[in-house]
Design an enzyme around this catalytic site. Structure first.
Site, PDB file in Angstrom:
ATOM      1  CG  HIS A  22      -1.968  -1.021   1.250  1.00 43.67           C
ATOM      2  ND1 HIS A  22      -3.307  -0.716   1.171  1.00 43.67           N
ATOM      3  CD2 HIS A  22      -1.900  -2.370   1.320  1.00 43.67           C
ATOM      4  CE1 HIS A  22      -4.017  -1.833   1.197  1.00 43.67           C
ATOM      5  NE2 HIS A  22      -3.180  -2.852   1.289  1.00 43.67           N
ATOM      6  CG  ASP A 125      -4.485   2.391   1.768  1.00 46.25           C
ATOM      7  OD1 ASP A 125      -5.366   1.579   2.129  1.00 46.25           O
ATOM      8  OD2 ASP A 125      -3.533   2.067   1.042  1.00 46.25           O
ATOM      9  CB  SER A 293       7.346  -6.898   2.178  1.00 47.28           C
ATOM     10  OG  SER A 293       7.837  -6.175   1.098  1.00 47.28           O
ATOM     11  CB  ALA A 391      -5.157 -10.262  -0.102  1.00 49.56           C
TER      12      ALA A 391
END
Length: 493
Positions: A22, A125, A293, A391
């Protein structure tokens, strides 16, 4: 840079969410706004600021109006160690909950900053749905920053609306996603856990999507030439204006130093070792493997990858999170064996992905299908072995494999939250070797490589002056300027 009088210059606040997938694209987008003459403030916390401050300082020294406004993260109050302020630094579900509590504790402070700074626009966001109210109170537009693909947003929207998975006999049965221009088949197991079984996050998502429909518009790190059909479908279905301004990473990280330092605060160790190794390889002969990550694969899966790579016979460079190295003699033995045979190179913990992907020796990538990794691979014109984990990654896999036709699926079957990955290997060495051979050495891969190169060229043109992403950004900024002028006129009348 365009010089504007203070009264005309746009003042925009960016509020990124502290997770690499993000934060990195939003910071790059903020820098892009500044390079187009906008006065930009990024609100973040100290440990997060340290990962990109060097780039911001460099932009500021070059004459762009950009800065970070740092607020303290309540680590001790929520019971986290000092410096743990980003989702990538956590090691348990409990720590994730504490980070979430810490983020929510900052809301009042951030609201006060909005009021003090009096921005002309908020870019926040998607995971901050409350900012739509903040913008309404200030009488300014809120732009919803979506960190994945149009394809993902459209597919997830139609699945939530029509619930095709609820009419099936088993979780492994395939269904066609309704409403899409391509025939896309999925299984219930490939859907996010919060879609399969209602939980706390399901309610949070509803608030997020409700804030999307009340926003001035959405920003996508995508480009028209990549998924124009889905860009159009999104606007017509959701009725929300969108602007594609990507790939933002390619716009901003053009020099080797920027590519090397992006999203990381430590100096890279042993660069010469892996760089010399890559320099010794033939063009397009090396496969790059990275799971981003957040994902930490179990030891059993790492061993399957090692054996799959070895059995494929192809040369590779593999990034493994450092936590997996401790006390793991079998992986260290494998590393030593690969070093001696010059067939493989392992980088522990973190690697400068942009720098590696652009190296002429790289011929493909094994990716978890995070949207940033897909865009970075595309910008380098590389085909992919797709290995989604959680996700939006299973949707992104479908875009890469079934729509763009530049990927080979490894056969990942279940969407599991990244903190809930078990100890067993989900994908076997035979399937890994088969996918690698297909990507790196088959006739079919030539066509994939050609398509990937074509998209790579389009990704470079779209961000140049006159390109569609460049024009979209200019149009958005013009729109925001005219809104600012209207508000000023209303105040004087």
């Amino acid at each position: 840079m365009t010089t504007e009088s203070q009264s005309q210059q746009l003042n925009v606040i960016f509020l990124p969410y502290p997770a690499p997938g993000h934060m990195n694209p939003m910071v790059d987008t903020a820098r892009l706004f500044a390079k187009h003459g906008v006065s930009v403030t990024i609100i973040t916390t100290p440990a997060n600021a340290s990962t990109f401050q060097k780039a911001i300082d460099s932009d500021f020294s070059s004459g762009y109006c950009i800065r970070t406004h740092v607020i303290q993260f309540p680590t001790s109050q929520v019971g986290l160690p000092d410096g743990v302020e980003n989702v990538k630094d956590i090691t348990s579900r409990e720590m994730l909950d504490k980070i979430s509590v810490g983020i929510s504790m900052l809301q009042d402070q951030i609201e006060l900053l909005f009021q003090e700074m009096q921005p002309d626009c908020l870019v926040t966001d998607m995971l901050y749905p409350w900012t739509v109210e903040s913008a309404a109170k200030l009488g300014i537009p809120r732009i919803y920053f979506y960190s994945s693909s149009y394809f993902t947003r459209c597919a997830s929207h139609f699945i939530q609306q029509h619930k095709p998975h609820e009419r099936l006999f088993s979780d492994n049965q395939r269904f066609s996603v309704p409403g899409l221009p391509h025939n896309i088949e999925m299984t219930t197991l490939q859907l996010e856990e919060w879609v399969r079984t209602k939980n706390d996050f399901t309610d949070h998502l509803n608030a997020i999507y409700e804030s999307e429909s009340r926003s001035f518009g959405t920003l996508y790190n995508s480009f028209h030439e990549l998924e124009g059909d889905y860009e159009q479908l999104y606007e017509s279905t959701k009725g929300v204006k969108c602007w594609s301004v990507g790939p933002v990473s390619a716009c901003l990280n053009k020099g080797d130093e920027e590519k090397a330092n992006r999203g990381h605060r430590e100096e890279l160790l042993q660069e010469s070792e892996w760089l010399n190794w890559l320099n010794s390889k033939q063009n397009e002969s090396v496969l790059y493997i990275s799971f981003g990550s957040l994902i930490r694969l179990p030891h059993s899966q790492l061993l399957e990858i090692a054996l799959g790579l070895q059995n494929s016979g192809h040369v590779f460079i593999w990034v493994i999170r450092k936590r997996n190295r401790d006390g793991d003699s079998s992986l260290q033995d494998f590393e030593q064996k690969m070093k001696e045979s010059k067939k493989g190179c392992i980088i522990w913990n973190w690697a400068p992905q942009l720098l590696i992907l652009d190296h002429p020796a790289i011929g493909g990538i094994v990716t978890h299908c995070g949207w940033n990794s897909i865009l970075e691979s595309l910008s380098a014109g590389l085909p992919m072995v797709t290995w989604p984990v959680f996700a939006d990654q299973f949707y992104n896999e479908k875009l890469v494999v079934d729509v763009l036709k530049i990927g080979v699926p490894v056969g990942s079957k279940e969407n599991k939250f990244w903190m809930s990955i078990g100890v067993d290997a989900a994908v076997r060495r035979e399937d890994i070797a088969k996918a690698v051979i297909l990507l790196m050495g088959s006739k079919e891969s030539r066509e994939m490589r050609r398509r990937a190169r074509k998209l790579g060229e389009a990704s470079k043109k779209t961000i140049e002056e006159g390109g569609s992403s460049y024009n979209n950004l200019v149009q958005l900024l013009d729109k925001l300027k005219s809104l600012k002028m209207s508000r000023a006129l209303n105040r004087t009348n």
